[in-house]
Scaffold this motif. Structure first.
Motif, PDB file in Angstrom:
ATOM      1  N   THR A 106       0.443   3.757  -2.840  1.00 45.90           N
ATOM      2  CA  THR A 106      -0.019   5.338  -2.566  1.00 45.90           C
ATOM      3  C   THR A 106       1.248   6.189  -3.025  1.00 45.90           C
ATOM      4  O   THR A 106       0.705   7.311  -3.405  1.00 45.90           O
ATOM      5  N   THR A 114      -8.349  -0.779  -7.081  1.00 43.67           N
ATOM      6  CA  THR A 114      -7.285  -1.196  -6.359  1.00 43.67           C
ATOM      7  C   THR A 114      -7.804  -0.794  -4.937  1.00 43.67           C
ATOM      8  O   THR A 114      -7.832  -1.771  -3.980  1.00 43.67           O
ATOM      9  N   VAL A 115      -8.254   0.431  -4.630  1.00 40.75           N
ATOM     10  CA  VAL A 115      -8.785   0.719  -3.263  1.00 40.75           C
ATOM     11  C   VAL A 115      -9.629  -0.004  -2.687  1.00 40.75           C
ATOM     12  O   VAL A 115      -9.830  -0.688  -1.642  1.00 40.75           O
ATOM     13  N   ASP A 157      -1.340   7.090   4.364  1.00 37.64           N
ATOM     14  CA  ASP A 157      -1.957   7.802   3.419  1.00 37.64           C
ATOM     15  C   ASP A 157      -1.583   9.307   3.822  1.00 37.64           C
ATOM     16  O   ASP A 157      -1.151  10.033   2.879  1.00 37.64           O
ATOM     17  N   ASP A 199       0.647   6.969  -6.424  1.00 34.92           N
ATOM     18  CA  ASP A 199      -0.557   7.672  -7.029  1.00 34.92           C
ATOM     19  C   ASP A 199      -0.467   9.101  -6.474  1.00 34.92           C
ATOM     20  O   ASP A 199      -0.834  10.120  -7.250  1.00 34.92           O
ATOM     21  N   SER A 248      -7.146   2.566 -10.298  1.00 37.34           N
ATOM     22  CA  SER A 248      -6.756   2.753  -8.881  1.00 37.34           C
ATOM     23  C   SER A 248      -7.995   2.538  -7.986  1.00 37.34           C
ATOM     24  O   SER A 248      -8.120   2.121  -6.796  1.00 37.34           O
ATOM     25  N   THR A 249      -9.314   3.170  -8.360  1.00 28.37           N
ATOM     26  CA  THR A 249     -10.300   3.022  -7.650  1.00 28.37           C
ATOM     27  C   THR A 249     -10.887   1.373  -7.461  1.00 28.37           C
ATOM     28  O   THR A 249     -10.907   1.063  -6.338  1.00 28.37           O
ATOM     29  N   ASN A 281     -17.855   5.336  -3.226  1.00 29.95           N
ATOM     30  CA  ASN A 281     -16.892   6.052  -3.928  1.00 29.95           C
ATOM     31  C   ASN A 281     -17.977   6.991  -4.851  1.00 29.95           C
ATOM     32  O   ASN A 281     -17.690   8.347  -4.761  1.00 29.95           O
ATOM     33  N   GLN A 302      -8.454  -2.284   0.273  1.00 33.45           N
ATOM     34  CA  GLN A 302      -8.713  -1.571   1.375  1.00 33.45           C
ATOM     35  C   GLN A 302      -9.978  -1.884   2.078  1.00 33.45           C
ATOM     36  O   GLN A 302     -10.523  -1.853   3.262  1.00 33.45           O
ATOM     37  N   HIS A 351       0.631  -1.107   0.002  1.00 33.53           N
ATOM     38  CA  HIS A 351       0.018  -0.053   0.046  1.00 33.53           C
ATOM     39  C   HIS A 351       0.936   1.126   0.020  1.00 33.53           C
ATOM     40  O   HIS A 351       0.595   2.213  -0.599  1.00 33.53           O
TER      41      HIS A 351
END
Length: 574
Positions: A36, A150-151, A181, A39, A147-148, A500, A155, A32
């Motif tokens: 991150t 992946t989150v 983060d 990103d 990326s969304t 989201n 997570q 992560h």
């Protein structure tokens, strides 16, 4: 023997450290951190790159932001449904590869544009350069969608499985993820910013592309190790359901009576062929309608969740200008704060954010998860009272005699009727503000540096914003864990995808609000509206807590007692 006894504690410590560094939890943290970091570097750099490419205009940045937000808003449920319906390792690896390859491609294209911009500008009347811009925004949007995914998968799903049935461990892992983060939010932009400052945009693009290439390989390996160390990740509820349904369907087909051969007249079509054609037509129609059904079913399922009000409460917190984004930063510049002071304030906000993650773990142990959200909401609202007071203090530019839409009307309707798409919330910088009020553009910087603005208002504003982040991040972690614990495994992806989408929807609305009332005199009204939305979000959460805990709402008990109460409530609702 004495020497052996003396070495035993050291060996024990080394063994503990080795076990921790090779555990699935630590490998998940490490992966992560790498993800991150990449990103944050990309999100910071791409905005700067687009501004520089388009002649210091914010048009491309605005278009990119709107495309990214709109895509997640529309496709969030579909992405979540894809996460639910596929194996965990496949989803994680696919989203990882798509995200990093997209960023690498964007970096390469940006390097080529920076190096050959003049040549591209003369080819086909500039259409080649425009095509490059469109390609960069499109691929960058694909990277954000990946990326969304992946989150959502890491997570919201993997972390729950790795934590097992231990709610305390899950809370600690969530808090650690948020601390990572917070740190990367500050350190990654600083790192890539130094590279771009002392090097060049081309070097910055190359560095980001190289980082994502190396990071992709390392993260791929770490995901595989976490998957190997956690056998439960190989088992997914939705796949079990689909396998059972498939077996029942095959059993039904096997027991169906078969038609006798030779009973049909010559020249007449076999009824089985008619049935096959109808099935093919219905299959094509269903495939076209599938995304729309997924979108509808996702939002309906989100509405029917027992934690719906808690998720909505979190979304309403996105409808605010009280954060360290371009809006508040631009307003701070109009009030005379320098970039160095703002960087210090951003660092302070990161520290209070980390304090919020620590407060979350402590409060959850003492008062339980649901009550932690209530206490966090009270803390945030109490701190935001300072922001409300700042609106009416000396130095505040609030002027109710000035129409909030004056600046919007002047720029969008009278002066530049064809450039409405070029305006985004970053329009409250000093130069543009004074020009819209009729000042001489050449004297703007001098006037801003010489005029004296009382700092009481802006000081109270940022004091409230920074202090409120303790409650904000504690509340965010509370809702995150509520979604993890209360959403069934087969719907985690689609529900978090819709969550989201809700967050992006309220974020878009707050940008539209700023576009409509962009003059500094109206910023006080934006602050009041923001605090109102935050209050409404916490009222929704309070209603959720009241329905969940009932008469025990204000009775702080042990976490184990609340677990029993929550499980009974969730069982009855689900």
């Amino acid at each position: 023997m004495a020497r052996a006894r003396a070495q035993t504690p050291r060996e024990g410590r080394c063994g503990f450290l080795t076990n921790y560094l090779t555990s699935a939890k630590f490998l998940l943290y490490l992966g992560h951190s790498l993800s991150t970091w990449g990103d944050r570097m990309w999100h910071f750099a791409v905005s700067v790159f687009l501004v520089e490419l388009y002649g210091n205009s914010l048009l491309l940045t605005a278009v990119y932001g709107l495309v990214v937000a709109g895509s997640v808003l529309v496709l969030g449920a579909i992405i979540g449904d894809w996460v639910d319906k596929n194996a965990r390792l496949k989803v994680a690896q696919t989203s990882l590869i798509v995200q990093n390859v997209s960023v690498i491609l964007c970096g390469v294209i940006l390097m080529m544009v920076f190096l050959h911009k003049n040549e591209l500008l003369t080819m086909y009347h500039g259409w080649v350069l425009t095509s490059c811009y469109i390609l960069i925004i499109t691929i960058g949007n694909i990277a954000n969608l990946a990326s969304t995914a992946t989150v959502i998968t890491i997570q919201r799903d993997w972390i729950v499985v790795v934590a097992g049935e231990d709610r305390r461990r899950l809370a600690d892992m969530n808090a650690t993820i948020r601390r990572i983060d917070q740190l990367t939010n500050i350190l990654a932009p600083i790192a890539v910013g130094q590279i771009m400052t002392f090097g060049s945009p081309v070097i910055g693009c190359g560095f980001i592309s190289g980082w994502n290439l190396v990071s992709m390989c390392v993260e791929y390996f770490l995901l595989w190790k976490v998957y190997q160390k956690t056998p439960a990740l190989a088992v997914k509820a939705v796949l079990k359901v689909e396998e059972a349904e498939l077996k029942q369907l095959n059993l039904h087909k096997d027991t169906e009576p078969k038609p006798l051969e030779g009973t049909h007249l010559m020249g007449e079509k076999d009824p089985n062929i008619h049935e096959l054609e109808r099935e093919q037509q219905s299959t094509c129609i269903s495939q076209i309608a599938e995304p729309f059904r997924t979108f509808r079913d996702g939002w309906v399922s989100y509405y029917n969740q027992p934690v719906f009000l808690a998720g909505m409460g979190l979304s309403f917190l996105y409808m605010t200008v009280l954060g360290f984004d371009c809006i508040t930063t631009g307003y701070a510049y109009t009030q005379g704060l320098s970039g160095s002071i703002l960087s210090v304030l951003m660092g302070a906000s990161a520290i209070t954010g980390i304090m919020g993650t620590v407060a979350f773990t402590w409060l959850r142990q003492k008062c339980g998860l649901v009550r932690t959200g209530m206490i966090s909401g009270w803390v945030q609202l109490s701190c935001l009272i300072l922001c409300v007071i700042s609106v009416f203090m000396p130095g505040s530019p609030l002027d109710l005699s000035v129409s909030p839409f004056k600046d919007f009307h002047t720029r969008f309707i009278q002066e530049e009727p064809m450039s409405t798409t070029t305006k985004i919330p970053e329009i409250i910088f000093p130069t543009e503000t004074l020009m819209s009020n009729g000042s001489n553009p050449a004297n703007t910087v001098h006037e801003m540096s010489t005029r004296s603005v009382p700092l009481i208002s802006i000081s109270l504003l940022f004091a409230g914003v920074i202090a409120a982040r303790i409650g904000l991040w504690s509340f965010d972690l509370t809702v995150t864990q509520l979604l993890q614990e209360n959403v069934i495994e087969s719907e985690r992806g689609i529900i978090n995808g819709v969550q989201n989408s809700m967050n992006y929807l309220l974020d878009l609305l707050h940008f539209i609000m700023v576009i409509l009332a962009s003059n500094p005199e109206a910023f006080g009204l934006l602050v009041l509206i923001s605090v109102s939305f935050v209050a409404m979000g916490h009222i929704m959460y309070f209603r959720f807590a009241q329905k969940t805990l009932g008469n025990q709402l204000f009775v702080c008990g042990s976490d184990e007692k609340e677990v029993t109460d929550e499980n009974q409530t969730n069982t009855s609702v689900v």
